[in-house]
Design an enzyme around this catalytic site. Structure first.
Site, short mmCIF file in Angstrom:
data_model
loop_
_atom_site.label_atom_id
_atom_site.label_comp_id
_atom_site.label_asym_id
_atom_site.label_seq_id
_atom_site.Cartn_x
_atom_site.Cartn_y
_atom_site.Cartn_z
N ALA A 65 0.83 -1.20 0.00
CA ALA A 65 0.00 0.00 0.00
C ALA A 65 0.87 1.25 0.00
CB ALA A 65 -0.92 0.00 1.22
N GLY A 116 1.27 -5.23 1.34
CA GLY A 116 0.12 -5.50 0.49
C GLY A 116 0.50 -6.15 -0.82
N GLU A 119 0.45 -9.74 -0.08
CA GLU A 119 -0.94 -10.19 -0.02
C GLU A 119 -1.51 -10.36 -1.42
OE1 GLU A 119 -3.17 -8.74 3.82
OE2 GLU A 119 -2.17 -7.01 2.92
N GLU A 139 4.30 -5.08 7.86
CA GLU A 139 3.27 -4.21 8.42
C GLU A 139 3.47 -3.92 9.90
OE1 GLU A 139 0.98 -6.26 4.99
OE2 GLU A 139 2.71 -6.65 6.28
#
Length: 267
Positions: A65, A116, A119, A139
């Site tokens: 992100a 992310g 992910e 994170e």
């Protein structure tokens, strides 16, 4: 092309979907997420494309992100914001919301695949890594943890112990270890990554279209079910994948014809 931030092209039944924000190491901001959402919608509806290869332009697959755009939003969020965000995850929704996409997605991974981006990679069906790939759950360094399928898929793919190890320590994982942990299925030289991903996609496309999509759907449906339910569901989905026999019939006929006339040395 789906916006300049995501490149989309189809050749020989394979859609090549490329995240094209190299100056930011393909970090996921709103614009890139929206462009990816458009790409997945286009891929799902594109009858000329049976399988996709997802990759990132530049030095990295995806660094997660874009915190410069995400953090201000969350600092000012209200208590209902998580509920509004829950229906659609990152990566254009591939992590959550579009995760039941019937067509297979192969990830071609290089450089950093973190946060992310990790992910998003885990949300793909098959992952092939270049030797320079570095994976990481970073994170917790910033006071938060995965929220877009990272814990769910990491636990399912590599086991709870590995999920806790990588998540709680935040240590980087190179391509060789990623292969040992079953996070990827192959590791190849960087120069061979695109060809390896396309070769895998071509092998998938050579199989029956209905059967491929049914097999992916079945695997997703089996997750978390009791054994008896899972076995029953696999039977129903497996045999019904023959459909009206228009696709399976000719394939089976060719196989039977070949086996009924073996050439010398075949047996």
């Amino acid at each position: 092309m789906c916006d300049d931030l995501v490149l989309y092209a189809v050749e020989d039944g394979i859609a090549r979907i490329v995240m094209n924000r190299p100056e930011a190491l393909n970090a996921l901001d709103d614009r890139l997420n929206q462009a990816l959402a458009g790409a997945w919608e286009r891929f799902a509806a594109d009858d000329a494309a049976d399988v996709a290869v997802l990759s990132g332009e530049g030095r990295a697959f995806c660094t997660g992100a874009d915190l410069k755009s995400f953090i201000p939003r969350w600092k000012g969020a209200d208590m209902m914001a998580p509920r509004r965000q829950a229906p659609m995850g990152i990566g254009g929704g591939l992590t959550r919301g579009r995760h039941r996409l019937a067509k297979p997605v192969v990830a071609a991974l290089h450089g950093h695949i973190i946060g992310g981006g990790f992910e998003l990679a885990l949300a793909c069906d098959i992952r092939i890594a270049a030797e320079d790939a570095i994976f990481g759950v970073f994170e917790l360094r910033y006071g938060l943890h995965q929220g877009d399928g990272g814990l769910v898929r990491l636990s399912a793919i590599a086991g709870i112990g590995t999920a806790l190890d990588l998540t709680l320590t935040g240590r980087p994982v190179d391509a060789a270890e990623a292969l040992r942990l079953h996070l990827v299925s192959r590791v190849v030289p960087r120069a061979d990554l695109a060809d390896a991903a396309l070769e895998t996609a071509a092998r998938i496309r050579d199989n029956g279209r209905a059967a491929v999509r049914s097999a992916k759907e079945t695997v997703l449906e089996l997750i978390g079910r009791p054994l008896d339910d899972a076995l029953r569901l696999e039977t129903l989905y497996g045999y019904s994948s023959l459909g009206d026999f228009s696709e399976a019939g000719p394939r089976l006929a060719r196989f039977l014809d070949k086996t009924s006339r073996p050439e010398d040395g075949d047996r």
